[in-house]
Design a protein around this motif. Structure first.
Motif, mmCIF file in Angstrom:
data_model
loop_
_atom_site.group_PDB
_atom_site.id
_atom_site.type_symbol
_atom_site.label_atom_id
_atom_site.label_comp_id
_atom_site.label_asym_id
_atom_site.label_seq_id
_atom_site.Cartn_x
_atom_site.Cartn_y
_atom_site.Cartn_z
ATOM 1 N N THR A 1 72.487 -1.182 40.173
ATOM 2 C CA THR A 1 72.753 -1.350 41.607
ATOM 3 C C THR A 1 71.420 -1.395 42.352
ATOM 4 O O THR A 1 70.438 -0.781 41.935
ATOM 5 N N ILE A 2 71.412 -2.125 43.461
ATOM 6 C CA ILE A 2 70.230 -2.192 44.321
ATOM 7 C C ILE A 2 70.659 -1.898 45.756
ATOM 8 O O ILE A 2 71.805 -2.153 46.148
ATOM 9 N N ASN A 3 69.739 -1.368 46.541
ATOM 10 C CA ASN A 3 69.965 -1.080 47.949
ATOM 11 C C ASN A 3 69.166 -2.066 48.797
ATOM 12 O O ASN A 3 67.967 -2.269 48.570
ATOM 13 N N MET A 4 69.821 -2.702 49.736
ATOM 14 C CA MET A 4 69.179 -3.682 50.596
ATOM 15 C C MET A 4 69.885 -3.705 51.938
ATOM 16 O O MET A 4 70.984 -3.166 52.098
ATOM 17 N N THR A 5 69.246 -4.320 52.906
ATOM 18 C CA THR A 5 69.829 -4.443 54.236
ATOM 19 C C THR A 5 70.830 -5.585 54.256
ATOM 20 O O THR A 5 70.576 -6.659 53.706
ATOM 21 N N CYS A 6 71.951 -5.358 54.878
ATOM 22 C CA CYS A 6 73.006 -6.369 54.937
ATOM 23 C C CYS A 6 72.639 -7.414 55.996
ATOM 24 O O CYS A 6 72.884 -7.223 57.192
ATOM 25 N N GLN A 7 72.034 -8.520 55.558
ATOM 26 C CA GLN A 7 71.677 -9.612 56.455
ATOM 27 C C GLN A 7 71.436 -10.882 55.637
ATOM 28 O O GLN A 7 71.077 -10.807 54.460
ATOM 29 N N PHE A 8 71.652 -12.019 56.285
ATOM 30 C CA PHE A 8 71.425 -13.292 55.626
ATOM 31 C C PHE A 8 69.933 -13.613 55.603
ATOM 32 O O PHE A 8 69.146 -13.062 56.380
ATOM 33 N N CYS A 9 69.571 -14.535 54.721
ATOM 34 C CA CYS A 9 68.153 -14.860 54.547
ATOM 35 C C CYS A 9 67.555 -15.455 55.813
ATOM 36 O O CYS A 9 66.397 -15.175 56.150
ATOM 37 N N TRP A 10 68.327 -16.260 56.540
ATOM 38 C CA TRP A 10 67.769 -16.884 57.734
ATOM 39 C C TRP A 10 67.629 -15.882 58.895
ATOM 40 O O TRP A 10 67.015 -16.190 59.910
ATOM 41 N N GLN A 11 68.163 -14.661 58.718
ATOM 42 C CA GLN A 11 68.030 -13.624 59.725
ATOM 43 C C GLN A 11 66.872 -12.669 59.451
ATOM 44 O O GLN A 11 66.683 -11.704 60.190
ATOM 45 N N LEU A 12 66.095 -12.936 58.419
ATOM 46 C CA LEU A 12 64.969 -12.071 58.082
ATOM 47 C C LEU A 12 63.851 -12.194 59.105
ATOM 48 O O LEU A 12 63.802 -13.140 59.896
ATOM 49 N N ALA A 13 62.934 -11.248 59.040
ATOM 50 C CA ALA A 13 61.735 -11.327 59.883
ATOM 51 C C ALA A 13 60.846 -12.475 59.406
ATOM 52 O O ALA A 13 60.898 -12.884 58.237
ATOM 53 N N THR A 14 60.035 -12.983 60.314
ATOM 54 C CA THR A 14 59.206 -14.141 59.985
ATOM 55 C C THR A 14 58.188 -13.832 58.888
ATOM 56 O O THR A 14 57.680 -14.757 58.239
#
Length: 249
Positions: free
Chosen positions: A122-135
Protein backbone atom coordinates in the motif's frame (compact mmCIF):
# COMPACT_ATOMS: atom_id res chain seq x y z
CA UNK A 1 25.90 -57.94 -101.70
CA UNK A 2 23.51 -55.03 -101.44
CA UNK A 3 21.16 -57.09 -99.27
CA UNK A 4 23.98 -58.03 -96.90
CA UNK A 5 25.07 -54.43 -96.59
CA UNK A 6 21.47 -53.42 -95.79
CA UNK A 7 21.22 -56.08 -93.06
CA UNK A 8 24.51 -54.94 -91.51
CA UNK A 9 23.27 -51.34 -91.53
CA UNK A 10 20.05 -52.34 -89.79
CA UNK A 11 21.94 -54.31 -87.12
CA UNK A 12 24.23 -51.32 -86.46
CA UNK A 13 21.23 -49.00 -86.13
CA UNK A 14 19.55 -51.43 -83.72
CA UNK A 15 22.72 -51.64 -81.63
CA UNK A 16 23.01 -47.86 -81.45
CA UNK A 17 19.36 -47.48 -80.42
CA UNK A 18 19.81 -50.00 -77.58
CA UNK A 19 22.95 -48.24 -76.46
CA UNK A 20 21.08 -44.91 -76.36
CA UNK A 21 18.31 -46.42 -74.26
CA UNK A 22 20.80 -47.89 -71.81
CA UNK A 23 22.62 -44.56 -71.45
CA UNK A 24 19.31 -42.79 -70.73
CA UNK A 25 18.50 -45.25 -67.92
CA UNK A 26 21.94 -44.75 -66.39
CA UNK A 27 21.50 -40.95 -66.44
CA UNK A 28 18.11 -41.17 -64.69
CA UNK A 29 19.63 -43.32 -61.96
CA UNK A 30 22.40 -40.80 -61.40
CA UNK A 31 19.95 -37.93 -61.11
CA UNK A 32 17.89 -39.77 -58.51
CA UNK A 33 21.02 -40.42 -56.45
CA UNK A 34 21.99 -36.76 -56.56
CA UNK A 35 18.44 -35.64 -55.76
CA UNK A 36 18.34 -37.63 -52.54
CA UNK A 37 20.83 -35.41 -50.67
CA UNK A 38 18.98 -32.38 -51.91
CA UNK A 39 15.72 -33.75 -50.62
CA UNK A 40 17.28 -34.52 -47.25
CA UNK A 41 18.77 -31.04 -47.21
CA UNK A 42 15.35 -29.59 -48.00
CA UNK A 43 13.86 -31.67 -45.23
CA UNK A 44 16.47 -30.31 -42.85
CA UNK A 45 15.54 -26.79 -43.92
CA UNK A 46 11.88 -27.44 -43.36
CA UNK A 47 12.64 -29.02 -40.02
CA UNK A 48 14.64 -25.99 -38.90
CA UNK A 49 11.87 -23.66 -40.05
CA UNK A 50 9.61 -25.25 -37.47
CA UNK A 51 11.84 -23.74 -34.79
CA UNK A 52 10.47 -20.23 -35.40
CA UNK A 53 8.06 -20.43 -32.45
CA UNK A 54 11.13 -20.82 -30.23
CA UNK A 55 12.50 -17.49 -31.38
CA UNK A 56 9.10 -15.86 -30.92
CA UNK A 57 8.99 -17.10 -27.34
CA UNK A 58 12.48 -15.71 -26.76
CA UNK A 59 11.38 -12.29 -28.00
CA UNK A 60 8.37 -12.28 -25.71
CA UNK A 61 10.62 -12.79 -22.68
CA UNK A 62 12.56 -9.57 -23.21
CA UNK A 63 12.78 -7.21 -20.23
CA UNK A 64 10.33 -4.26 -20.55
CA UNK A 65 11.67 -0.76 -20.84
CA UNK A 66 10.16 0.44 -17.57
CA UNK A 67 12.50 -1.85 -15.59
CA UNK A 68 15.35 0.63 -16.08
CA UNK A 69 13.40 3.16 -13.97
CA UNK A 70 12.78 0.72 -11.13
CA UNK A 71 15.49 0.37 -8.43
CA UNK A 72 16.09 -3.27 -7.54
CA UNK A 73 15.72 -4.60 -3.97
CA UNK A 74 14.54 -1.26 -2.61
CA UNK A 75 11.45 -0.39 -0.55
CA UNK A 76 8.24 -1.00 -2.48
CA UNK A 77 6.70 2.25 -1.27
CA UNK A 78 9.49 4.26 -2.94
CA UNK A 79 9.11 2.76 -6.39
CA UNK A 80 8.23 5.19 -9.21
CA UNK A 81 4.63 5.03 -10.47
CA UNK A 82 5.75 3.37 -13.72
CA UNK A 83 6.88 0.32 -11.74
CA UNK A 84 3.52 -0.49 -10.15
CA UNK A 85 -0.19 -0.81 -10.83
CA UNK A 86 -2.59 0.53 -8.21
CA UNK A 87 -6.32 0.15 -7.65
CA UNK A 88 -8.35 3.34 -7.71
CA UNK A 89 -9.69 4.38 -4.31
CA UNK A 90 -13.09 5.83 -5.17
CA UNK A 91 -13.77 6.74 -1.53
CA UNK A 92 -10.90 9.23 -1.25
CA UNK A 93 -11.65 12.92 -0.66
CA UNK A 94 -9.97 15.50 -2.87
CA UNK A 95 -6.95 17.09 -1.21
CA UNK A 96 -6.91 14.57 1.65
CA UNK A 97 -4.38 11.76 2.23
CA UNK A 98 -5.57 8.37 1.00
CA UNK A 99 -4.30 4.78 0.91
CA UNK A 100 -4.05 2.81 -2.34
CA UNK A 101 -3.49 -0.92 -2.85
CA UNK A 102 -0.69 -1.49 -5.38
CA UNK A 103 1.19 -4.37 -7.00
CA UNK A 104 4.61 -4.38 -8.63
CA UNK A 105 4.82 -4.97 -12.37
CA UNK A 106 6.57 -8.06 -13.82
CA UNK A 107 10.38 -8.15 -13.59
CA UNK A 108 10.31 -5.62 -10.73
CA UNK A 109 11.69 -6.67 -7.32
CA UNK A 110 11.20 -4.74 -4.09
CA UNK A 111 11.37 -5.40 -0.36
CA UNK A 112 9.18 -4.74 2.66
CA UNK A 113 10.31 -3.39 6.04
CA UNK A 114 11.72 -6.82 7.01
CA UNK A 115 13.78 -7.05 3.80
CA UNK A 116 11.51 -9.73 2.37
CA UNK A 117 10.53 -9.68 -1.28
CA UNK A 118 7.04 -8.25 -1.68
CA UNK A 119 4.54 -7.96 -4.53
CA UNK A 120 1.43 -6.43 -2.93
CA UNK A 121 1.73 -3.31 -0.80
CA UNK A 122 0.00 0.00 0.00
CA UNK A 123 1.08 3.59 -0.61
CA UNK A 124 -0.12 6.87 0.89
CA UNK A 125 -0.71 9.82 -1.42
CA UNK A 126 -2.88 12.89 -1.75
CA UNK A 127 -6.19 12.34 -3.50
CA UNK A 128 -5.86 14.56 -6.59
CA UNK A 129 -5.56 14.25 -10.35
CA UNK A 130 -2.26 14.81 -12.12
CA UNK A 131 -3.40 18.02 -13.78
CA UNK A 132 -4.23 19.41 -10.32
CA UNK A 133 -0.66 19.10 -9.04
CA UNK A 134 1.56 22.03 -8.20
CA UNK A 135 3.60 23.45 -11.05
CA UNK A 136 6.80 22.11 -9.44
CA UNK A 137 5.56 18.50 -9.75
CA UNK A 138 5.45 18.34 -13.57
CA UNK A 139 7.44 19.53 -16.58
CA UNK A 140 5.79 21.16 -19.62
CA UNK A 141 6.92 21.93 -23.14
CA UNK A 142 7.86 25.50 -24.02
CA UNK A 143 6.59 27.50 -26.97
CA UNK A 144 8.81 29.98 -28.82
CA UNK A 145 6.14 31.20 -31.22
CA UNK A 146 3.81 33.13 -28.89
CA UNK A 147 4.10 36.75 -27.75
CA UNK A 148 5.03 37.19 -24.09
CA UNK A 149 4.62 40.98 -24.23
CA UNK A 150 1.04 41.49 -25.34
CA UNK A 151 -2.26 42.69 -23.96
CA UNK A 152 -4.01 40.49 -23.04
CA UNK A 153 -1.17 38.11 -22.26
CA UNK A 154 -1.13 35.17 -24.66
CA UNK A 155 -1.37 31.49 -23.75
CA UNK A 156 -0.27 28.35 -25.59
CA UNK A 157 -1.15 24.64 -25.52
CA UNK A 158 1.54 22.76 -23.61
CA UNK A 159 2.06 19.03 -23.01
CA UNK A 160 2.98 18.35 -19.39
CA UNK A 161 4.55 15.22 -17.87
CA UNK A 162 4.50 14.39 -14.15
CA UNK A 163 7.87 13.84 -12.50
CA UNK A 164 8.86 10.24 -11.78
CA UNK A 165 8.72 10.44 -7.98
CA UNK A 166 5.23 12.05 -7.83
CA UNK A 167 2.07 9.93 -7.44
CA UNK A 168 -1.30 11.16 -8.71
CA UNK A 169 -4.58 10.00 -10.24
CA UNK A 170 -5.34 9.89 -13.96
CA UNK A 171 -3.04 10.35 -16.92
CA UNK A 172 0.54 11.31 -16.16
CA UNK A 173 0.80 13.15 -19.50
CA UNK A 174 -1.85 15.83 -20.00
CA UNK A 175 -2.41 19.07 -21.97
CA UNK A 176 -2.54 22.44 -20.25
CA UNK A 177 -2.90 26.10 -21.21
CA UNK A 178 0.08 28.11 -20.00
CA UNK A 179 1.15 31.72 -20.28
CA UNK A 180 3.88 32.51 -22.78
CA UNK A 181 7.08 32.60 -20.76
CA UNK A 182 10.26 32.24 -22.76
CA UNK A 183 13.33 34.35 -23.46
CA UNK A 184 15.44 34.94 -26.53
CA UNK A 185 18.54 36.13 -24.67
CA UNK A 186 17.84 39.89 -24.65
CA UNK A 187 18.89 41.75 -21.48
CA UNK A 188 16.72 44.52 -20.06
CA UNK A 189 19.78 46.32 -18.64
CA UNK A 190 21.48 46.39 -22.04
CA UNK A 191 18.38 47.71 -23.80
CA UNK A 192 17.92 50.46 -21.17
CA UNK A 193 21.60 51.49 -21.35
CA UNK A 194 21.45 51.73 -25.15
CA UNK A 195 18.23 53.74 -24.96
CA UNK A 196 19.82 56.28 -22.58
CA UNK A 197 23.18 56.65 -24.34
CA UNK A 198 22.53 55.90 -28.03
CA UNK A 199 18.75 56.10 -28.17
CA UNK A 200 18.87 59.10 -30.50
CA UNK A 201 20.45 56.86 -33.16
CA UNK A 202 17.96 54.02 -32.66
CA UNK A 203 20.51 51.64 -31.09
CA UNK A 204 17.98 50.39 -28.54
CA UNK A 205 15.43 49.51 -31.23
CA UNK A 206 18.09 47.83 -33.38
CA UNK A 207 19.19 45.76 -30.37
CA UNK A 208 15.62 44.57 -29.75
CA UNK A 209 15.21 43.53 -33.39
CA UNK A 210 12.86 46.39 -34.30
CA UNK A 211 14.83 47.66 -37.29
CA UNK A 212 11.98 49.73 -38.80
CA UNK A 213 11.63 51.81 -35.64
CA UNK A 214 15.40 51.97 -35.42
CA UNK A 215 15.67 53.46 -38.91
CA UNK A 216 12.92 55.94 -38.02
CA UNK A 217 14.80 57.12 -34.95
CA UNK A 218 18.10 57.20 -36.82
CA UNK A 219 16.92 59.47 -39.64
CA UNK A 220 14.79 61.67 -37.37
CA UNK A 221 17.54 62.08 -34.76
CA UNK A 222 15.45 60.32 -32.16
CA UNK A 223 12.32 62.28 -33.06
CA UNK A 224 14.19 65.43 -32.11
CA UNK A 225 14.77 63.94 -28.65
CA UNK A 226 11.09 63.35 -27.87
CA UNK A 227 11.03 59.78 -29.18
CA UNK A 228 14.23 59.03 -27.30
CA UNK A 229 12.75 60.13 -23.97
CA UNK A 230 9.58 58.14 -24.59
CA UNK A 231 11.58 54.97 -25.38
CA UNK A 232 13.62 55.37 -22.22
CA UNK A 233 10.40 55.35 -20.20
CA UNK A 234 8.80 52.48 -22.17
CA UNK A 235 11.89 50.26 -21.97
CA UNK A 236 12.39 51.18 -18.31
CA UNK A 237 8.91 49.93 -17.35
CA UNK A 238 9.20 46.89 -19.64
CA UNK A 239 6.43 47.91 -22.03
CA UNK A 240 8.74 47.74 -25.08
CA UNK A 241 10.39 44.33 -25.44
CA UNK A 242 12.15 42.19 -28.03
CA UNK A 243 10.59 41.91 -31.48
CA UNK A 244 10.32 38.12 -31.28
CA UNK A 245 7.89 38.38 -28.35
CA UNK A 246 10.22 36.91 -25.74
CA UNK A 247 10.92 38.12 -22.23
CA UNK A 248 14.00 39.93 -20.98
CA UNK A 249 16.63 37.98 -19.09
Amino acid sequence: AALRALRRLCSVALFLSQLYVLSGLAGSLMTTKHSQPQSTFAKSLTSTSTNTPYFQVAESTEIPSYVTKCPSNGPCSRLPPDCMTCNTNYSCIYGKPATFDCKVKPHVHCLDRDNHEQENFTINMTCQFCWQLATTDYVCTNSTSCMTVSCPRQRYNATCTVRDHVHCLGNRVFPKMLYCNWTGGYKWSTALALSITLGGFGADRFYLGQWREGLGKLFSFGGLGIWTLIDVLLIGVGYVGPADGSLYI
